[in-house]
Design an enzyme around this catalytic site. Structure first.
Site, PDB file in Angstrom:
ATOM      1  N   SER A   1       0.818  -1.340  -0.244  1.00 23.87           N
ATOM      2  CA  SER A   1       0.203  -0.402   0.313  1.00 23.87           C
ATOM      3  C   SER A   1       0.855   1.160   0.182  1.00 23.87           C
ATOM      4  O   SER A   1       2.025   1.310   0.337  1.00 23.87           O
ATOM      5  CB  SER A   1      -0.945  -0.443   1.224  1.00 23.87           C
ATOM      6  OG  SER A   1      -1.564   1.169   1.687  1.00 23.87           O
TER       7      SER A   1
ATOM      8  N   TYR B   1      -3.601   0.020  10.149  1.00 24.58           N
ATOM      9  CA  TYR B   1      -3.776  -0.056   8.259  1.00 24.58           C
ATOM     10  C   TYR B   1      -2.030  -0.145   8.048  1.00 24.58           C
ATOM     11  O   TYR B   1      -1.436  -1.162   7.537  1.00 24.58           O
ATOM     12  CB  TYR B   1      -4.949   0.655   7.557  1.00 24.58           C
ATOM     13  CG  TYR B   1      -4.496  -0.056   6.162  1.00 24.58           C
ATOM     14  CD1 TYR B   1      -4.571  -1.009   5.919  1.00 24.58           C
ATOM     15  CD2 TYR B   1      -4.199   0.868   5.202  1.00 24.58           C
ATOM     16  CE1 TYR B   1      -4.999  -1.268   4.285  1.00 24.58           C
ATOM     17  CE2 TYR B   1      -4.114   0.521   3.705  1.00 24.58           C
ATOM     18  CZ  TYR B   1      -4.806  -0.895   3.512  1.00 24.58           C
ATOM     19  OH  TYR B   1      -4.907  -1.200   2.096  1.00 24.58           O
TER      20      TYR B   1
END
Ligand code: NAP
Ligand code: GCO
Length: 266
Positions: A147, A160
């Protein structure tokens, strides 16, 4: 080898986790177009059915399995089953993942543990389950879906970002430990991609205007747009194929330039 064959996945079995829809589905479609047999899993039975129908619509004869990537025993049993039903997995794409958007001071340890479990420990469990057969077979490709948050922080995504930063290092560690066995473990770091996961960040406002986060992302992306799941297709085929056999422990960012850019000047 000619250059097209270098990218061919003919005769390879590819398992893409969480691939009933979204990024996983598009990556699986791309791998199938390059010749791979597709296996996917999901945690919701209904989504497996929908996924199988969606693959069929695209003329792909995919194999769907119901299991949770965080349940080590169930993962082991299902990998065994896949190996007997379809064959040894040549390519694992660790795509399944969740996000929770909450300020850190409102995030409980239980929230944090859950995200680390699904976005990091699950990827470790999956890799550990497919590696023994890859070692025996003498080759293997593991692609971890990382990510922007493998490199950057932001308010409200503490779990996250911690998991995706960890996933970058899991990638490098698998490369370090299994490179000698002809196993390549790389990551794809998508930018901001329009999927159900990011839908809340693109919601049209009650006055009809675009979500402020939507405008923010456009201004942070040199390409001037959100990514589409199929923007990841080329990177996935490349990292799954023989064309990347000497590339290991690398994170390939597919982000329209976000990581290179300071953002649009006022
Ligand atoms: P998505 O639309 O929310 O899809 C995620 C998939 O993972 C769903 O199929 C979901 O299944 C599955 N899943 C969740 N928990 C699971 C578990 N424990 N076991 C098995 N499957 C599970 O997300 P996406 O946007 O396509 O993202 C896919 C991956 O790319 C994620 O790792 C995400 O972090 C990463 N990513 C996304 C973006 C983006 O902008 N969208 C950018 C960078 C990275 P159910 O819905 O059926 O539970
Ligand atoms: C968020 C987003 C991101 C993206 C993606 C960026 O809330 O900031 O959901 O985390 O999904 O991972 O690469």
């Amino acid at each position: 080898m000619d250059f097209i064959n270098m990218f061919s996945l003919k005769g390879k079995n590819a398992l893409v986790t969480g691939a009933s829809y979204g990024i996983g589905f598009e990556i699986a479609k791309a791998l199938s177009n390059a010749g791979a047999t597709i296996i996917f899993n999901d945690v919701i039975e209904e989504n497996i059915k929908k996924g199988l129908a969606a693959y069929k619509e695209n003329n792909i004869n995919a194999h769907g399995y119901l299991f949770d990537i965080t349940d080590e025993q169930s993962v082991k049993e299902n990998i065994k089953k896949i190996e007997s039903d379809v064959g040894i997995i040549d390519i694992l794409v660790n795509n399944a993942g969740i996000i929770q958007r909450k300020p850190m001071l409102e995030t409980t340890a239980a929230d944090y543990r859950k995200i680390i479990d699904i976005d990091l420990t699950g990827q470790f469990i999956m890799a550990k389950a497919v590696l023994p057969s890859m070692i025996k077979k003498g080759h293997g490709k593991i692609i971890n879906i990382c990510s922007m948050m493998s490199e950057l922080g932001r308010e409200t995504v503490v779990g996250y970002a911690s998991a995706k930063g960890g996933l970058k290092m899991l990638t490098k560690n698998i490369c370090s430990e299994f490179g000698e066995k002809n196993i390549q473990c790389n990551g794809i770091g998508p930018g901001y991609i329009a999927t159900p996961q990011t839908a809340p960040l693109r919601e049209i406002q009650p006055d009809g205007s675009r979500h402020p986060f939507d405008q923010f992302i456009i201004s942070k992306t040199p390409a001037g747009r959100w990514g589409k799941p199929d923007d990841l297709a080329g990177a996935a085929i490349f990292l799954a194929s023989d064309a990347s056999n000497f590339i290991n422990g690398h994170i390939l960012y597919v982000d329209g330039g976000i990581l290179a850019y300071i953002g649009k000047q006022p």
